[in-house]
Design an enzyme around this catalytic site. Sequence first.
Site, PDB file in Angstrom:
ATOM      1  N   ASP A  43      67.650  36.958  38.218  1.00 34.62           N
ATOM      2  CA  ASP A  43      67.540  36.572  36.810  1.00 34.62           C
ATOM      3  C   ASP A  43      66.352  35.643  36.554  1.00 34.62           C
ATOM      4  O   ASP A  43      66.314  34.935  35.546  1.00 34.62           O
ATOM      5  CB  ASP A  43      68.834  35.895  36.345  1.00 34.62           C
ATOM      6  CG  ASP A  43      69.148  34.636  37.130  1.00 34.62           C
ATOM      7  OD1 ASP A  43      68.479  34.398  38.158  1.00 34.62           O
ATOM      8  OD2 ASP A  43      70.064  33.888  36.723  1.00 34.62           O
ATOM      9  N   HIS A 246      40.151  38.200  51.182  1.00 33.83           N
ATOM     10  CA  HIS A 246      41.193  37.836  50.228  1.00 33.83           C
ATOM     11  C   HIS A 246      42.345  37.115  50.925  1.00 33.83           C
ATOM     12  O   HIS A 246      43.516  37.358  50.640  1.00 33.83           O
ATOM     13  CB  HIS A 246      41.706  39.077  49.491  1.00 33.83           C
ATOM     14  CG  HIS A 246      40.711  39.643  48.531  1.00 33.83           C
ATOM     15  ND1 HIS A 246      40.814  40.905  47.998  1.00 33.83           N
ATOM     16  CD2 HIS A 246      39.572  39.122  48.014  1.00 33.83           C
ATOM     17  CE1 HIS A 246      39.789  41.136  47.189  1.00 33.83           C
ATOM     18  NE2 HIS A 246      39.021  40.062  47.184  1.00 33.83           N
ATOM     19  N   ASP A 263      37.995  29.453  47.719  1.00 33.56           N
ATOM     20  CA  ASP A 263      37.659  30.275  46.559  1.00 33.56           C
ATOM     21  C   ASP A 263      38.778  30.064  45.552  1.00 33.56           C
ATOM     22  O   ASP A 263      39.887  30.578  45.734  1.00 33.56           O
ATOM     23  CB  ASP A 263      37.542  31.745  46.971  1.00 33.56           C
ATOM     24  CG  ASP A 263      37.068  32.651  45.836  1.00 33.56           C
ATOM     25  OD1 ASP A 263      37.211  32.274  44.664  1.00 33.56           O
ATOM     26  OD2 ASP A 263      36.575  33.751  46.135  1.00 33.56           O
ATOM     27  N   ASP A 274      35.663  30.662  38.415  1.00 39.45           N
ATOM     28  CA  ASP A 274      35.703  31.279  39.745  1.00 39.45           C
ATOM     29  C   ASP A 274      34.625  30.621  40.609  1.00 39.45           C
ATOM     30  O   ASP A 274      33.436  30.872  40.407  1.00 39.45           O
ATOM     31  CB  ASP A 274      35.459  32.791  39.615  1.00 39.45           C
ATOM     32  CG  ASP A 274      35.721  33.562  40.898  1.00 39.45           C
ATOM     33  OD1 ASP A 274      36.120  32.941  41.897  1.00 39.45           O
ATOM     34  OD2 ASP A 274      35.529  34.789  40.885  1.00 39.45           O
ATOM     35  N   HIS A 353      30.523  42.878  50.511  1.00 39.74           N
ATOM     36  CA  HIS A 353      30.935  42.932  49.104  1.00 39.74           C
ATOM     37  C   HIS A 353      29.727  42.774  48.188  1.00 39.74           C
ATOM     38  O   HIS A 353      28.614  42.482  48.631  1.00 39.74           O
ATOM     39  CB  HIS A 353      31.991  41.864  48.801  1.00 39.74           C
ATOM     40  CG  HIS A 353      31.556  40.448  49.041  1.00 39.74           C
ATOM     41  ND1 HIS A 353      30.731  39.744  48.187  1.00 39.74           N
ATOM     42  CD2 HIS A 353      31.854  39.586  50.047  1.00 39.74           C
ATOM     43  CE1 HIS A 353      30.552  38.526  48.633  1.00 39.74           C
ATOM     44  NE2 HIS A 353      31.213  38.395  49.775  1.00 39.74           N
ATOM     45  N   HIS A 357      30.465  39.708  39.703  1.00 36.36           N
ATOM     46  CA  HIS A 357      31.300  40.505  38.793  1.00 36.36           C
ATOM     47  C   HIS A 357      31.347  39.792  37.452  1.00 36.36           C
ATOM     48  O   HIS A 357      31.021  38.599  37.341  1.00 36.36           O
ATOM     49  CB  HIS A 357      32.710  40.692  39.369  1.00 36.36           C
ATOM     50  CG  HIS A 357      33.404  39.395  39.732  1.00 36.36           C
ATOM     51  ND1 HIS A 357      33.974  38.556  38.802  1.00 36.36           N
ATOM     52  CD2 HIS A 357      33.596  38.787  40.930  1.00 36.36           C
ATOM     53  CE1 HIS A 357      34.504  37.501  39.403  1.00 36.36           C
ATOM     54  NE2 HIS A 357      34.277  37.608  40.700  1.00 36.36           N
ATOM     55  N   HIS A 364      38.117  39.108  37.171  1.00 31.23           N
ATOM     56  CA  HIS A 364      37.238  40.280  37.286  1.00 31.23           C
ATOM     57  C   HIS A 364      37.288  40.939  35.916  1.00 31.23           C
ATOM     58  O   HIS A 364      38.100  41.823  35.656  1.00 31.23           O
ATOM     59  CB  HIS A 364      37.711  41.226  38.396  1.00 31.23           C
ATOM     60  CG  HIS A 364      37.393  40.721  39.770  1.00 31.23           C
ATOM     61  ND1 HIS A 364      36.915  41.521  40.771  1.00 31.23           N
ATOM     62  CD2 HIS A 364      37.460  39.484  40.308  1.00 31.23           C
ATOM     63  CE1 HIS A 364      36.719  40.802  41.870  1.00 31.23           C
ATOM     64  NE2 HIS A 364      37.053  39.560  41.608  1.00 31.23           N
ATOM     65  N   GLU A 393      27.730  35.337  44.023  1.00 34.76           N
ATOM     66  CA  GLU A 393      28.533  34.927  45.177  1.00 34.76           C
ATOM     67  C   GLU A 393      28.176  35.654  46.467  1.00 34.76           C
ATOM     68  O   GLU A 393      29.002  36.393  47.017  1.00 34.76           O
ATOM     69  CB  GLU A 393      30.012  35.107  44.869  1.00 34.76           C
ATOM     70  CG  GLU A 393      30.402  36.491  44.339  1.00 34.76           C
ATOM     71  CD  GLU A 393      31.904  36.619  44.117  1.00 34.76           C
ATOM     72  OE1 GLU A 393      32.671  36.401  45.074  1.00 34.76           O
ATOM     73  OE2 GLU A 393      32.283  36.944  42.979  1.00 34.76           O
ATOM     74  N   TYR A 397      29.910  36.837  56.954  1.00 36.74           N
ATOM     75  CA  TYR A 397      31.176  36.771  57.664  1.00 36.74           C
ATOM     76  C   TYR A 397      30.969  37.351  59.067  1.00 36.74           C
ATOM     77  O   TYR A 397      30.723  38.557  59.205  1.00 36.74           O
ATOM     78  CB  TYR A 397      32.256  37.553  56.908  1.00 36.74           C
ATOM     79  CG  TYR A 397      32.247  37.248  55.422  1.00 36.74           C
ATOM     80  CD1 TYR A 397      32.951  36.172  54.904  1.00 36.74           C
ATOM     81  CD2 TYR A 397      31.475  38.017  54.545  1.00 36.74           C
ATOM     82  CE1 TYR A 397      32.914  35.869  53.550  1.00 36.74           C
ATOM     83  CE2 TYR A 397      31.421  37.720  53.188  1.00 36.74           C
ATOM     84  CZ  TYR A 397      32.138  36.646  52.691  1.00 36.74           C
ATOM     85  OH  TYR A 397      32.097  36.349  51.347  1.00 36.74           O
ATOM     86  N   ARG A 414      30.862  31.652  51.988  1.00 35.28           N
ATOM     87  CA  ARG A 414      30.559  32.226  50.674  1.00 35.28           C
ATOM     88  C   ARG A 414      30.246  31.073  49.731  1.00 35.28           C
ATOM     89  O   ARG A 414      30.878  30.014  49.798  1.00 35.28           O
ATOM     90  CB  ARG A 414      31.734  33.061  50.135  1.00 35.28           C
ATOM     91  CG  ARG A 414      31.438  33.747  48.818  1.00 35.28           C
ATOM     92  CD  ARG A 414      32.426  34.875  48.498  1.00 35.28           C
ATOM     93  NE  ARG A 414      33.802  34.454  48.325  1.00 35.28           N
ATOM     94  CZ  ARG A 414      34.770  34.659  49.221  1.00 35.28           C
ATOM     95  NH1 ARG A 414      34.505  35.272  50.375  1.00 35.28           N
ATOM     96  NH2 ARG A 414      36.003  34.246  48.986  1.00 35.28           N
ATOM     97  N   GLU A 416      29.745  30.552  45.618  1.00 40.39           N
ATOM     98  CA  GLU A 416      29.937  31.274  44.349  1.00 40.39           C
ATOM     99  C   GLU A 416      29.860  30.312  43.172  1.00 40.39           C
ATOM    100  O   GLU A 416      30.502  29.267  43.164  1.00 40.39           O
ATOM    101  CB  GLU A 416      31.294  31.971  44.348  1.00 40.39           C
ATOM    102  CG  GLU A 416      31.622  32.694  43.055  1.00 40.39           C
ATOM    103  CD  GLU A 416      32.993  33.353  43.083  1.00 40.39           C
ATOM    104  OE1 GLU A 416      33.231  34.257  42.265  1.00 40.39           O
ATOM    105  OE2 GLU A 416      33.824  32.947  43.927  1.00 40.39           O
TER     106      GLU A 416
END
Length: 446
Positions: A43, A246, A263, A274, A353, A357, A364, A393, A397, A414, A416
Amino acid sequence: MSLPCTDIAPFVERRRRLLAHMRAAGGGIAVLSTAPHAQRNHDAEYPYRHDSDFYYLTGFIEPEAWLVLVAGVTDRAILFCRAKRPEQEIWEGYRCGPDAAVTRYGFDEAYATDELDTLLPALLSDQPTLYRSFAATGAVERKLRHWLLQSEQQGRGRRLAPGRIQDLRPILADMRVIKDASEIAAMRQAARISAGAHTRAMRAARPGMHEYQLEAELLYEFRRHGAQSPAYPSIVAAGANACVLHYAAGDTVLRDGDLVLIDAGCEYDSYASDITRTFPANGRFTGPQRALYDLTAAAQQAAVQATAPGRSWNDAHEAAVRVLAQGMLDEGLLHGSLDGVLESTAYTRFYMHRTGHWLGLDVHDVGDYRQGSASEQDRPWRSLAAGMVLTIEPGIYVREAADVPEAFWNIGIRIEDDALVTAEGCELITRGVPVDAREIEALMRE
């Protein structure tokens, strides 16, 4: 709780623009629902978040709401929302109700959601085109089919349901890709809050902490400054975890000598930020870490310089890739010539990548990256224009492998930032948190 918009003018103007587009195409009716509640378990429900397209046109954040726009001789903007029920408000909080919706949100008419079955079939009748989202849920699809069938039946051969159905999403995506002043103001505030959260996390980080403890620092700073929620699940990745794109913040302990990749961004007044930063858990980059970090920062700077009105969407990515590929060759991660590495895309082993974006109501955000109607591979990249907001970004890696120098094993980096395209070029609105390696080390020494 539903709160009235502080300024309804931008929402009224967006509805006006959409109605003008519909009129130019021959008129018709647009029907759009907000997002449904999502069940978490038994619930309990997930925290409610309205549909982005719906909010873009209405500013209305309550659930169980519908927008109807009729483009014709006289345009009509109609909201259907939950009826005022004081007994329910005791449990669930304030409801705007139809009467207040007209004045607070600038609609021509407003009715209770309970009246949809009575009023929608007649509104659909004799309309040449129905504009709706082709990504609607099954429940929305069933309602629309029911109303269309009722419209046909009520007409008894005289009034007809719309003969053409068009997806509303591409039209709204083209509108949303250029931000107006109110949107940019909200995004600047989201950027300021998120930059402060990253700064707080850098100051708090030390070997022996868990990733989830750093995540808690971010969430505290988001809410402390008025952000409604994170814009997306925060990535807090220590050591080798930073090579998982991710990765969700877990219970890994930050070790002396690890890099930490965060991130994370907040949502403020429905608009996302972001930001990604990478820093040493102990406050000092090692030589190999610093070499790859400075390489990533140089790639980002090259992408920033390629982001300006009239430039292709892909220019920033190509600029970043060229810098990264040359750096991979210089550090011995790749071998051969720069042209050969670019042609073979060998760099994707360490950079897999894209460089950015769209950013807006969704992290995104909507909007086409190519233009024209040819097949995907034949369509040219979209040109940038002032008012667009995107991320920049680049990253690198390096996982453990026999053919990779051991000094670079398990380094994930990274950097960004959120870029607002301006008349002169672009403005990075998230630079309230350091990027330069020396500035990061100085901050962490505090």
